[in-house]
Scaffold this motif. Structure first.
Motif, short mmCIF file in Angstrom:
data_model
loop_
_atom_site.label_atom_id
_atom_site.label_comp_id
_atom_site.label_asym_id
_atom_site.label_seq_id
_atom_site.Cartn_x
_atom_site.Cartn_y
_atom_site.Cartn_z
N MET A 177 0.82 -1.21 0.00
CA MET A 177 0.00 0.00 0.00
C MET A 177 0.86 1.26 0.00
SD MET A 177 -3.09 -1.07 -0.15
CE MET A 177 -4.05 0.39 0.28
N ARG A 178 2.12 1.12 0.38
CA ARG A 178 3.04 2.27 0.41
C ARG A 178 4.21 1.96 -0.51
NH1 ARG A 178 2.21 5.85 4.27
NH2 ARG A 178 4.40 6.47 4.39
N ASN A 179 4.43 2.84 -1.51
CA ASN A 179 5.47 2.55 -2.49
C ASN A 179 6.87 2.77 -1.92
OD1 ASN A 179 6.67 5.24 -3.30
ND2 ASN A 179 4.53 5.67 -3.81
N PRO A 180 7.91 2.28 -2.60
CA PRO A 180 9.27 2.31 -2.05
C PRO A 180 9.83 3.71 -1.79
CG PRO A 180 9.14 0.73 -3.83
CD PRO A 180 7.85 1.49 -3.85
N THR A 181 9.22 4.77 -2.34
CA THR A 181 9.74 6.12 -2.11
C THR A 181 9.21 6.74 -0.83
OG1 THR A 181 7.96 7.26 -3.31
CG2 THR A 181 9.82 6.43 -4.62
N ALA A 195 8.12 6.83 3.37
CA ALA A 195 8.61 6.36 4.64
C ALA A 195 7.82 5.12 5.07
CB ALA A 195 8.48 7.45 5.71
N GLY A 196 8.54 4.08 5.50
CA GLY A 196 7.86 2.87 5.95
C GLY A 196 7.15 2.09 4.88
N PRO A 197 7.75 1.84 3.72
CA PRO A 197 7.08 1.02 2.71
C PRO A 197 6.85 -0.39 3.24
CG PRO A 197 9.40 1.28 2.16
CD PRO A 197 9.13 2.20 3.31
N ASP A 198 5.68 -0.93 2.94
CA ASP A 198 5.34 -2.26 3.46
C ASP A 198 5.69 -3.39 2.51
OD1 ASP A 198 3.32 -1.02 1.90
OD2 ASP A 198 1.79 -2.39 2.62
N GLY A 199 6.16 -3.06 1.31
CA GLY A 199 6.48 -4.08 0.33
C GLY A 199 7.54 -5.09 0.78
N THR A 214 -6.47 3.09 1.65
CA THR A 214 -5.09 3.51 1.90
C THR A 214 -4.38 2.74 3.01
OG1 THR A 214 -5.82 5.24 3.44
CG2 THR A 214 -5.54 5.87 1.11
N SER A 215 -5.09 2.11 3.91
CA SER A 215 -4.47 1.47 5.07
C SER A 215 -3.62 0.27 4.68
CB SER A 215 -5.55 1.02 6.06
OG SER A 215 -5.00 0.23 7.09
N THR A 216 -2.49 0.09 5.36
CA THR A 216 -1.67 -1.10 5.12
C THR A 216 -2.32 -2.36 5.69
OG1 THR A 216 -0.42 -0.66 7.15
CG2 THR A 216 0.48 0.22 5.09
N ALA A 217 -3.37 -2.19 6.47
CA ALA A 217 -4.13 -3.33 7.00
C ALA A 217 -5.39 -3.57 6.19
CB ALA A 217 -4.48 -3.10 8.47
#
Length: 319
Positions: A107-111, A113-117, A158-161
């Motif tokens: 949900m959060r890309n590598p650019t 803060a805190g990417p979840d990938g 948007t949530s990582t969960a």
């Protein structure tokens, strides 16, 4: 032994206007070196999940089957999250092997803060090479939770969960690098035939979600353009009274599956009797979608039409 990793783009690989390759993606993942299995990467196509097609995913399944035949202990696919619940269910219908087929993303890309990938990739790889995850079909691994494809849904924009299984919860977790399977759902019969791209193109299925004071105009002439219909009804499977005969006429011309738009729970069969209720609609020939949500029901119906499989028997498994 190895894990076959197929990359399909999506947020997990997005950097500005470009996309990371599988090698670049895995280079940022701590813990892969200690996995005990080599990770063999195949970059398939850099495409957003909104542009994925059933035909493309069936190509990935075919490539994954070849990887398993060559000795891979499991498969991981990275893709965008928007259609992940649908692609996972599609894979679950056609994956014939005991080896795990795991889908994940971010949900959060590598650019950011805190990417979840990275965490999702290493967790997915651990599941893919775990003996405990065999014979479970397609799985979705996100935030160290393991979800069965037939129940998982994306529930937040948007949530990582975002990925949860509303009816049952996750069937397992990755804890301290160990794969813990807490429940082993019975693996259902998948689609038996082989769907070719031309067959899929010839068997389009519409999805119609009911709304308050619905005029039903979009249902007009639907049988001329589509081979099947999934209805996302109110609550336990209801529609406005005036649309009941319209759906009955459509059900006489093509398969019409009744589901709930609520996001959890099953439609019922024997509770309400009024016009437009579930009893009325099922008597008019609609097919009980059971616990399947509308999106998965559409995937299944289109596959069944394309392969000429038994539609009634396939949906009965989810009731």
């Amino acid at each position: 032994m190895s894990v076959a990793l197929f990359t399909l783009g999506g947020t997990i690989a997005m950097v500005g206007d470009g996309r990371l390759t599988g090698a670049e993606l895995t280079a940022a993942v701590p813990g892969l070196a200690e996995l005990g299995h080599a990770v063999e990467i195949q970059d398939v196509e850099k495409v957003s999940s909104a542009n994925l097609t059933m035909a493309k995913m069936l190509e990935v399944v075919d490539a994954a089957s070849k990887a398993v035949a060559a000795g891979a202990t499991g498969v991981v696919v990275t893709q965008g999250t928007d259609s992940l619940e649908e692609t996972a269910f599609l894979v679950d219908q056609v994956w014939p092997h005991p080896q795990p087929f795991v889908l994940t993303g971010a949900m959060r890309n590598p650019t950011l803060a805190g990417p979840d990938g990275p965490a999702n990739i290493v967790a997915a790889c651990r599941v893919a090479c775990s003996p405990a995850a065999r014979d479970l079909g397609a799985l979705v691994v996100f935030k160290e939770e393991i979800h069965a494809a037939r129940w998982v849904r994306k529930t937040h924009s948007t949530s990582t969960a975002t990925f949860v299984s509303p009816n049952v919860g996750p069937i397992g977790h990755v804890v301290e690098d160990q794969v813990r399977i807490l429940a082993r759902p019975v693996r259902l019969d998948g689609v038996q035939g082989s769907a070719e791209p031309a067959d899929l193109d010839a068997n389009q299925v519409a999805l119609y979600s009911m709304t308050m004071d619905d005029d039903g105009l979009l249902l007009k002439n639907l049988a001329e353009t589509h081979r099947g219909l999934v209805v996302a009804g109110f609550g336990v499977g209801h529609v406005p009274e005036k649309l009941a005969p319209v759906l009955g006429e459509l059900a006489a011309a093509m398969p019409v599956v009744l589901t709930s738009r609520t996001g959890a729970g099953s439609i019922v069969r024997n509770t309400y009797t009024s016009a437009g209720s579930e009893i009325d609609l099922l008597q008019r020939g609609l097919i009980d979608g059971g616990f399947l949500d509308p999106y998965k029901a559409r995937v299944l119906l289109r596959l069944l039409l394309a392969t000429d499989d038994d539609i009634t028997a396939a949906f009965a498994q989810y009731q």
